[in-house]
Scaffold this motif. Structure first.
Motif, mmCIF file in Angstrom:
data_model
loop_
_atom_site.group_PDB
_atom_site.id
_atom_site.type_symbol
_atom_site.label_atom_id
_atom_site.label_comp_id
_atom_site.label_asym_id
_atom_site.label_seq_id
_atom_site.Cartn_x
_atom_site.Cartn_y
_atom_site.Cartn_z
ATOM 1 N N GLU A 19 -14.857 -0.767 -8.690
ATOM 2 C CA GLU A 19 -14.402 -0.425 -10.029
ATOM 3 C C GLU A 19 -12.907 -0.653 -10.253
ATOM 4 O O GLU A 19 -12.386 -0.276 -11.279
ATOM 5 N N THR A 20 -12.225 -1.252 -9.313
ATOM 6 C CA THR A 20 -10.787 -1.399 -9.408
ATOM 7 C C THR A 20 -10.389 -2.340 -10.531
ATOM 8 O O THR A 20 -10.949 -3.411 -10.686
ATOM 9 N N ARG A 21 -9.391 -1.903 -11.299
ATOM 10 C CA ARG A 21 -8.826 -2.748 -12.348
ATOM 11 C C ARG A 21 -7.344 -2.898 -12.047
ATOM 12 O O ARG A 21 -6.674 -1.930 -11.722
ATOM 13 N N THR A 22 -6.849 -4.107 -12.175
ATOM 14 C CA THR A 22 -5.425 -4.315 -11.955
ATOM 15 C C THR A 22 -4.993 -5.615 -12.613
ATOM 16 O O THR A 22 -5.791 -6.528 -12.775
ATOM 17 N N HIS A 56 -7.305 3.831 -8.224
ATOM 18 C CA HIS A 56 -8.347 3.239 -9.062
ATOM 19 C C HIS A 56 -7.841 2.101 -9.949
ATOM 20 O O HIS A 56 -8.540 1.120 -10.164
ATOM 21 N N ASP A 57 -6.642 2.232 -10.492
ATOM 22 C CA ASP A 57 -6.164 1.261 -11.473
ATOM 23 C C ASP A 57 -4.648 1.162 -11.378
ATOM 24 O O ASP A 57 -3.964 2.182 -11.318
ATOM 25 N N SER A 59 -1.634 -1.094 -13.415
ATOM 26 C CA SER A 59 -1.325 -2.126 -14.397
ATOM 27 C C SER A 59 0.111 -1.972 -14.878
ATOM 28 O O SER A 59 0.670 -0.884 -14.881
ATOM 29 N N GLU A 150 -9.739 12.353 -12.796
ATOM 30 C CA GLU A 150 -9.069 11.083 -13.021
ATOM 31 C C GLU A 150 -7.634 11.441 -13.387
ATOM 32 O O GLU A 150 -7.398 12.155 -14.363
#
Length: 192
Positions: A19-22, A56-57, A59, A150
Motif C-alpha cells: 500500500e505504499t505511496r510515494t 506508509h506514505d 510525499s 494513521e
C-alpha cells in the motif's frame, strides 16, 4: 553535538509493501529509514512502540496557497496495551510522543529533500540539528486496544531557525480524529 553508537539495532520501521505511496526517490526513503535507529534504542522511552510503527506514505509537494515546498509523511500503528491509559484508551502522553517523533520525521524528510542536511552529515548529527521548542496538543476523542492508527504529518514552515509541522492522529478503524498537534523545533543553543 551528541554522538550516537552505530551499533543500535534498527527498528522495524519499513515501507508497507502493498500500500505504499510515494513521489520521492528511493534514496530518500532509504535515508529516512536509516534515520530511525537514532530516534529509538532499546531501553529508551518509547522504544517498544516505535518498533511497531510502519512508514506508509512519503510525499513532497508544492503548497498551492503560497508555493512553498512541504513534506507529508504518514505512519501506521496498531494500538497495543503499552499505549493505553488506566481507562483503556490511548494515553495522552503516548499521543504527544507520537506527534514528537513522527512530525520530526516529516521535517527531517523535507530537510533531506531541500538538501539542508549535508550529504556528509551523519544521521546522528542531523537528528540533533533541531530540538523541540513546543508541542501543542488537542485531544478530540479516544481510541482503544486493537485500533489501527494513521499518523499524518505535514510540514508547515521551514525557516532559518524555526521549523514547524502539524500532526493528526486518526483512528482509521473507527474513522475518527483522535488527537492533533503542532510541533515547533529550533536550533539548539551552543551554550548549555
Amino acid at each position: 553535538m551528541s554522538s550516537f553508537s552505530t551499533s543500535r539495532s534498527a527498528p522495524n520501521w519499513r515501507m508497507e509493501s502493498k500500500e505504499t505511496r510515494t513521489n520521492v526517490p528511493s534514496e530518500m526513503i532509504q535515508q529516512l529509514t536509516e534515520m530511525i535507529p537514532y530516534l529509538s534504542s532499546e531501553g529508551l522511552f518509547g522504544h517498544e512502540i516505535l518498533q511497531r510503527v510502519k512508514l506508509h506514505d512519503v510525499s513532497v509537494y508544492e503548497r498551492p496557497e503560497d508555493g512553498k515546498t512541504c513534506a507529508r509523511v504518514v505512519f501506521r500503528l496498531t494500538v497495543e496495551h503499552d499505549m493505553l491509559n488506566v481507562g483503556g484508551s490511548l494515553h495522552g502522553g503516548c499521543g504527544a510522543f507520537l506527534v514528537d517523533i513522527c512530525s520530526s520525521m516529516a521535517l527531517w524528510a523535507l530537510g533531506v529533500y531541500k538538501n539542508d542536511f549535508a550529504k556528509e552529515e551523519s544521521n546522528a548529527a542531523a537528528s540533533t540539528k533541531h530540538v523541540s521548542q513546543a508541542i501543542n496538543m488537542l485531544y478530540h476523542g479516544g481510541t482503544h486496544l486493537g485500533a489501527e492508527l494513521e499518523i499524518v504529518n505535514t510540514t508547515t514552515s521551514w525557516g532559518k531557525r524555526i521549523l514547524t509541522a502539524r500532526t493528526e492522529i486518526w483512528d482509521a478503524t473507527n474513522r475518527r480524529l483522535v488527537a492533533s498537534g503542532t510541533h515547533v523545533k529550533m536550533e539548539p543553543s551552543t551554550k548549555l
